[in-house]
Design a protein around this motif. Structure first.
Motif, PDB file in Angstrom:
ATOM      1  N   ARG A   1      93.436  13.618   6.005  1.00 35.73           N
ATOM      2  CA  ARG A   1      93.787  13.802   4.599  1.00 35.73           C
ATOM      3  C   ARG A   1      92.679  14.536   3.842  1.00 35.73           C
ATOM      4  O   ARG A   1      92.950  15.407   3.007  1.00 35.73           O
ATOM      5  CB  ARG A   1      94.060  12.434   3.950  1.00 35.73           C
ATOM      6  CG  ARG A   1      95.308  11.739   4.456  1.00 35.73           C
ATOM      7  CD  ARG A   1      95.768  10.671   3.490  1.00 35.73           C
ATOM      8  NE  ARG A   1      94.780   9.615   3.350  1.00 35.73           N
ATOM      9  CZ  ARG A   1      94.759   8.500   4.063  1.00 35.73           C
ATOM     10  NH1 ARG A   1      95.695   8.298   4.971  1.00 35.73           N
ATOM     11  NH2 ARG A   1      93.839   7.590   3.854  1.00 35.73           N
ATOM     12  N   HIS A   2      91.449  14.188   4.138  1.00 31.72           N
ATOM     13  CA  HIS A   2      90.324  14.856   3.474  1.00 31.72           C
ATOM     14  C   HIS A   2      90.292  16.337   3.827  1.00 31.72           C
ATOM     15  O   HIS A   2      90.063  17.195   2.951  1.00 31.72           O
ATOM     16  CB  HIS A   2      89.017  14.182   3.884  1.00 31.72           C
ATOM     17  CG  HIS A   2      87.794  14.885   3.360  1.00 31.72           C
ATOM     18  ND1 HIS A   2      87.434  14.861   2.027  1.00 31.72           N
ATOM     19  CD2 HIS A   2      86.863  15.667   3.993  1.00 31.72           C
ATOM     20  CE1 HIS A   2      86.338  15.578   1.853  1.00 31.72           C
ATOM     21  NE2 HIS A   2      85.972  16.072   3.031  1.00 31.72           N
TER      22      HIS A   2
ATOM     23  N   ALA B   1      98.840  22.824   4.512  1.00 28.58           N
ATOM     24  CA  ALA B   1      98.029  21.614   4.358  1.00 28.58           C
ATOM     25  C   ALA B   1      98.721  20.610   3.437  1.00 28.58           C
ATOM     26  O   ALA B   1      98.624  19.392   3.644  1.00 28.58           O
ATOM     27  CB  ALA B   1      96.648  21.982   3.815  1.00 28.58           C
ATOM     28  N   ALA B   2      99.406  21.096   2.412  1.00 32.66           N
ATOM     29  CA  ALA B   2     100.143  20.196   1.516  1.00 32.66           C
ATOM     30  C   ALA B   2     101.252  19.456   2.270  1.00 32.66           C
ATOM     31  O   ALA B   2     101.449  18.245   2.084  1.00 32.66           O
ATOM     32  CB  ALA B   2     100.724  20.981   0.347  1.00 32.66           C
ATOM     33  N   ASP B   3     101.965  20.177   3.130  1.00 33.68           N
ATOM     34  CA  ASP B   3     103.001  19.499   3.928  1.00 33.68           C
ATOM     35  C   ASP B   3     102.392  18.474   4.874  1.00 33.68           C
ATOM     36  O   ASP B   3     102.936  17.376   5.063  1.00 33.68           O
ATOM     37  CB  ASP B   3     103.801  20.544   4.713  1.00 33.68           C
ATOM     38  CG  ASP B   3     104.614  21.448   3.809  1.00 33.68           C
ATOM     39  OD1 ASP B   3     104.957  21.009   2.693  1.00 33.68           O
ATOM     40  OD2 ASP B   3     104.891  22.598   4.207  1.00 33.68           O
ATOM     41  N   THR B   4     101.256  18.846   5.480  1.00 35.24           N
ATOM     42  CA  THR B   4     100.574  17.893   6.368  1.00 35.24           C
ATOM     43  C   THR B   4     100.118  16.657   5.599  1.00 35.24           C
ATOM     44  O   THR B   4     100.262  15.517   6.060  1.00 35.24           O
ATOM     45  CB  THR B   4      99.382  18.578   7.036  1.00 35.24           C
ATOM     46  OG1 THR B   4      99.826  19.745   7.737  1.00 35.24           O
ATOM     47  CG2 THR B   4      98.685  17.640   8.004  1.00 35.24           C
TER      48      THR B   4
ATOM     49  N   ALA C   1      92.868  18.179   4.674  1.00 36.95           N
ATOM     50  CA  ALA C   1      93.986  18.847   4.002  1.00 36.95           C
ATOM     51  C   ALA C   1      93.669  19.101   2.529  1.00 36.95           C
ATOM     52  O   ALA C   1      93.965  20.183   1.989  1.00 36.95           O
ATOM     53  CB  ALA C   1      95.252  18.003   4.139  1.00 36.95           C
ATOM     54  N   VAL C   2      93.090  18.130   1.868  1.00 36.40           N
ATOM     55  CA  VAL C   2      92.721  18.319   0.460  1.00 36.40           C
ATOM     56  C   VAL C   2      91.667  19.406   0.319  1.00 36.40           C
ATOM     57  O   VAL C   2      91.706  20.220  -0.619  1.00 36.40           O
ATOM     58  CB  VAL C   2      92.234  16.981  -0.133  1.00 36.40           C
ATOM     59  CG1 VAL C   2      91.684  17.185  -1.539  1.00 36.40           C
ATOM     60  CG2 VAL C   2      93.371  15.970  -0.160  1.00 36.40           C
ATOM     61  N   THR C   3      90.727  19.439   1.253  1.00 35.41           N
ATOM     62  CA  THR C   3      89.702  20.496   1.226  1.00 35.41           C
ATOM     63  C   THR C   3      90.329  21.869   1.373  1.00 35.41           C
ATOM     64  O   THR C   3      89.939  22.831   0.690  1.00 35.41           O
ATOM     65  CB  THR C   3      88.686  20.242   2.346  1.00 35.41           C
ATOM     66  OG1 THR C   3      88.110  18.939   2.190  1.00 35.41           O
ATOM     67  CG2 THR C   3      87.584  21.283   2.317  1.00 35.41           C
ATOM     68  N   THR C   4      91.316  21.986   2.252  1.00 36.76           N
ATOM     69  CA  THR C   4      92.001  23.276   2.435  1.00 36.76           C
ATOM     70  C   THR C   4      92.754  23.670   1.165  1.00 36.76           C
ATOM     71  O   THR C   4      92.750  24.841   0.769  1.00 36.76           O
ATOM     72  CB  THR C   4      92.971  23.176   3.619  1.00 36.76           C
ATOM     73  OG1 THR C   4      92.245  22.785   4.793  1.00 36.76           O
ATOM     74  CG2 THR C   4      93.646  24.514   3.881  1.00 36.76           C
ATOM     75  N   MET C   5      93.406  22.703   0.513  1.00 39.58           N
ATOM     76  CA  MET C   5      94.114  23.020  -0.725  1.00 39.58           C
ATOM     77  C   MET C   5      93.143  23.432  -1.835  1.00 39.58           C
ATOM     78  O   MET C   5      93.420  24.356  -2.607  1.00 39.58           O
ATOM     79  CB  MET C   5      94.951  21.810  -1.161  1.00 39.58           C
ATOM     80  CG  MET C   5      96.168  21.550  -0.286  1.00 39.58           C
ATOM     81  SD  MET C   5      97.242  20.245  -0.940  1.00 39.58           S
ATOM     82  CE  MET C   5      96.276  18.798  -0.533  1.00 39.58           C
ATOM     83  N   ASP C   6      92.015  22.768  -1.926  1.00 39.22           N
ATOM     84  CA  ASP C   6      91.031  23.136  -2.949  1.00 39.22           C
ATOM     85  C   ASP C   6      90.441  24.512  -2.698  1.00 39.22           C
ATOM     86  O   ASP C   6      90.121  25.243  -3.645  1.00 39.22           O
ATOM     87  CB  ASP C   6      89.923  22.083  -2.994  1.00 39.22           C
ATOM     88  CG  ASP C   6      90.416  20.762  -3.567  1.00 39.22           C
ATOM     89  OD1 ASP C   6      91.440  20.785  -4.277  1.00 39.22           O
ATOM     90  OD2 ASP C   6      89.791  19.721  -3.299  1.00 39.22           O
ATOM     91  N   ALA C   7      90.318  24.860  -1.424  1.00 46.41           N
ATOM     92  CA  ALA C   7      89.749  26.174  -1.111  1.00 46.41           C
ATOM     93  C   ALA C   7      90.656  27.305  -1.561  1.00 46.41           C
ATOM     94  O   ALA C   7      90.189  28.405  -1.881  1.00 46.41           O
ATOM     95  CB  ALA C   7      89.482  26.279   0.391  1.00 46.41           C
ATOM     96  N   ALA C   8      91.978  27.055  -1.608  1.00 46.31           N
ATOM     97  CA  ALA C   8      92.908  28.108  -2.022  1.00 46.31           C
ATOM     98  C   ALA C   8      92.842  28.376  -3.517  1.00 46.31           C
ATOM     99  O   ALA C   8      93.374  29.399  -3.978  1.00 46.31           O
ATOM    100  CB  ALA C   8      94.336  27.721  -1.628  1.00 46.31           C
TER     101      ALA C   8
END
Length: 757
Positions: free
Chosen positions: A226-227, A249-252, A229-236
């Motif tokens: 989860r961490h 990452a949001a779907d995951t 995935a959140v990191t990937t979303m924040d990077a975008a």
């Protein structure tokens, strides 16, 4: 030295043992890798030096170790007990040439055992000797300690025995386990226990540590994913190129949290990921209140606000979100021209989807204003299309008479929404159908043709008559096709029976005009033969019978005959349509295929007489003959029924014998005639009659004739009594009977009045 012979008895064995020196029993030895049992023999040789035994020790054949045990010496039972001699020095070793090397030092002789034990040991020694000299292999035989024999001179037999012993000793070293019988009196076998080292415990601790580590990793794996995935979303948020990875990452992340709305709400509240990713997460779990909050944020662009409002409009559920509030300042977004049209359209869509009471007026105000941009006006109309019902359609009807009516009529979704519920505004639709604006007129005619209705209630008769006078002039070939087509559909759909002549006249030309809306000659036939044949009220029956007569007359015209025959073919009832029987004669007279098909269809369906159709077939002449005969039978049947109806009341004695006699004559003739109909196997009942109508008529005639005869008998008796000379009296006046029908026997003849004698 003489060869040894086996004793033949226990006594002989004991004597031989007493004469010889005690022998040492050797354990059975099997050479390594061999299955052959080595037979052991007794020899008067000392044990080997390496295996010297103490007086109180016995050999352990399994381990080669020594264990202390109680000595049981074997002695001669016949020898006298002597004192225990002192230990003697070891005997000198023989020379190699004279004798082989001794195997072990001679042990110190022990004192003899008591006599009771000497005999027992002697028996055991004898038994052991016999087993050693026998051919049977010795198993589990223990070696008992014995007094070593004195040195004996070398002999060939001793040399042979030593050779065998050496071979057995060499083979015993390769044998893993030997078995022997324990000494008599011993209860257990003594086996040496090998010393064990200290157990190793460190592998157990290593395994436990690895298991604990795996459990910790398993517990921490999901939070770690989860961490990530959140990191990937924040990077975008800072790198648009990673937008696709952020959506994945949001779907995951949604799968990891099992689409928990609380987790999603917390994540979006903390502003993780780009705005469209947040919208995707919120829409996946149906959090409409979170979208409302996002739409009210002041740090987003109009484009982002448009995305949020569009997602909210798509996500809104009237059942689930009816109590939720809408975003603030939606009216400002709709009416403010400075706002982007896309944002205003999204706000209108949300207002329409929510269907709040004050939303309709706001949208109508935007759509009716001529100053509104076309895009914004269309958006308002599109939003109104989703809100219109039969309860609020009256609020949008002014749009069709406003200056912006061209844009209103051009919006197909809005017009379809109004047309679906236009029946409640019938008068306004009729007024628009005959107004000045051509586009609005076509829209209104379409509403009347396909969606409006005129049920049979009070007040609709006047509306139907008014529409008939308005639509009938349009049903001509000179009318434009886009107007003629809805006019024909209006006449058929709203049951404008008064337009039947116009429809019959234009019917033959419809197929060649290519009218839109599916208008063709089949629609004209269905309208005249089905839609206009009504029997609910007396007025409907009268109009329907008039239409049937009109269609029958149209058969004489070659141009209208196909339309008339096709319409008559669709009539399914003959009830309350007296003109239909005359139409059958007209169809048979026409004789063309369309007319014959209509004739057979009416007889089969309307009159329910498929037997007649089967017997007459397609021959027009046969049908004409049958219909002529059918009409004669029908006329006679109707005459008899009418006579019964008119004269059925004259059944009393007071009616007079002359009237009763006339009635009996008519009833007798009618009964004989109808009975002949029933008895004739070729008789075909009239079309308008049911199967049992003729037999029922015969029964009625018989019953009435019985009643008339009974009354006549009473009338004649009264006449005889009044004319008797013994009782002179004036005759009672007889009432004048009613005249009989002209077609009845004697009908029209008035019986003379009775006179006094």
């Amino acid at each position: 030295m003489a060869a040894y012979r086996r004793p033949t008895s226990r006594t002989a064995n004991a004597n031989a043992d007493a004469k010889r020196a005690p022998t040492q029993l050797l354990p059975p030895v099997r050479p390594a890798g061999s299955k052959t049992t080595v037979k052991l023999a007794s020899a008067q040789l000392p044990p080997p030096e390496a295996e010297e035994l103490a007086p109180n020790e016995v050999p352990d054949l399994d381990t080669g170790m020594l264990e202390a045990a109680e000595p049981k010496p074997l002695t001669n039972p016949f020898a006298k007990p002597v004192a225990k001699p002192a230990p003697a020095a070891a005997a000198p070793a023989p020379t190699p040439a004279a004798a082989p090397r001794p195997l072990a030092k001679a042990p110190v002789p022990t004192a003899p055992a008591p006599a009771a034990k000497t005999l027992s040991n002697t028996k055991a020694l004898a038994k052991t000797t016999i087993m050693a000299n026998s051919k049977t292999p010795v198993k589990n035989q223990a070696l008992a300690p014995a007094t070593p024999p004195p040195a004996a001179p070398a002999s060939p037999h001793r040399a042979n025995t030593e050779h065998r012993l050496r071979r057995a000793e060499a083979s015993a070293k390769d044998t893993k386990r030997s078995s022997a019988r324990l000494p008599k009196g011993s209860s257990k076998r003594v086996v040496e226990k090998k010393p064990r080292g200290k157990p190793r415990t460190w592998p157990v601790y290593v395994i436990i540590a690895m298991v604990v580590l795996l459990v910790i990793c398993a517990l921490c794996w999901k939070p770690y994913e989860r961490h990530q995935a959140v990191t990937t979303m924040d990077a975008a948020k800072t790198d648009p190129r990673r937008h696709d990875a952020a959506m994945q990452a949001a779907d995951t992340w949604l799968a990891l949290v099992e689409k928990d709305p609380a987790e999603v709400d917390t994540l979006v509240a903390n502003d993780h990921g780009p705005l469209d990713v947040q919208i995707h997460l919120v829409s996946a779990v149906g959090l409409f209140p979170r979208l409302v909050t996002m739409a009210e944020r002041s740090d987003i662009t109009p484009h982002d606000r448009t995305l949020v409002l569009a997602a909210a409009a798509q996500l809104y559920d009237p059942t689930r979100d009816a109590t939720q509030r809408l975003p603030a300042r939606l009216d400002d977004l709709i009416s403010d021209d400075s706002q982007p049209d896309e944002l205003a359209a999204a706000a209108m869509d949300l207002i329409a989807k929510a269907g709040r009471p004050d939303a309709l007026a706001s949208l109508v105000r935007v759509a009716i204003a001529t100053s509104s941009k076309p895009a914004r006006s269309n958006a308002a109309l599109q939003a109104l299309a989703g809100m219109i019902t039969n309860l609020n359609v009256a609020e949008v009807m002014p749009l069709f008479t406003s200056p912006a009516r061209a844009r209103v009529v051009a919006n197909a979704d809005f017009c379809n929404a109004v047309a679906t519920v236009c029946s409640s505004e019938m008068d306004r639709i009729v007024a628009l159908a005959f107004g000045d604006d051509a586009a609005v007129r076509l829209f209104a005619l379409g509403c009347l043709a396909d969606h409006c209705a005129l049920p049979d209630v009070t007040g609709n008769e006047a509306r139907r008559a008014d529409l008939t006078t308005r639509i009938a002039p349009l049903l001509t070939k000179a009318t434009p096709p886009d107007v003629l087509s809805p006019a024909i559909r209006i006449a058929s759909h709203l049951l404008l029976v008064g337009t039947a002549p116009q429809l019959l006249a234009i019917g033959p030309d419809v197929d060649g005009m290519s009218l839109p809306g599916g208008v063709n000659s089949d629609l004209i036939k269905k309208t005249l033969g089905q839609a206009f044949i009504l029997t609910a009220t007396p007025d409907d029956k009268a109009h329907s019978d008039q239409i049937v007569t009109m269609l029958g007359n149209a058969l004489a015209d070659q141009r209208t005959r196909p339309i008339a025959a096709g319409a008559l073919k669709l009539i399914t009832t003959s009830t309350d349509l007296p003109s239909l029987r005359a139409v059958l004669d007209q169809l048979a007279a026409a004789g063309d295929p369309d007319s014959m098909d209509a004739l057979k269809a009416i007889v089969t369906t309307a009159y329910n007489r498929p037997d007649v159709v089967k017997s007459e077939g397609d021959d027009g002449a046969a049908w004409l003959a049958y219909l002529a005969k059918d009409r004669q039978l029908q006329t006679r049947y109707d005459g008899i029924k009418n006579w019964l109806k008119d004269n059925g009341k004259y059944l009393r004695v007071a009616d007079g014998s002359r009237r009763l006699q006339t009635s009996i004559a008519f009833l007798q003739k009618a009964a004989d005639e109808t009975k002949s109909w029933v008895a004739d196997p070729d008789f075909v009942a009239p079309l308008v009659l049911a199967k049992n109508d003729v037999p029922d008529l015969v029964n009625d005639l018989n019953m009435m004739m019985a009643d008339v005869k009974h009354a006549l008998a009473g009338a004649e008796q009264d006449t005889d009594q009044t004319s008797s000379p013994t009782q002179p009296a004036a005759a009672a006046p007889t009432p004048a009977p009613a005249p009989a029908p002209a077609d009845a026997p004697g009908g029209g003849d008035t019986p003379p009045a009775a006179t006094a004698p």
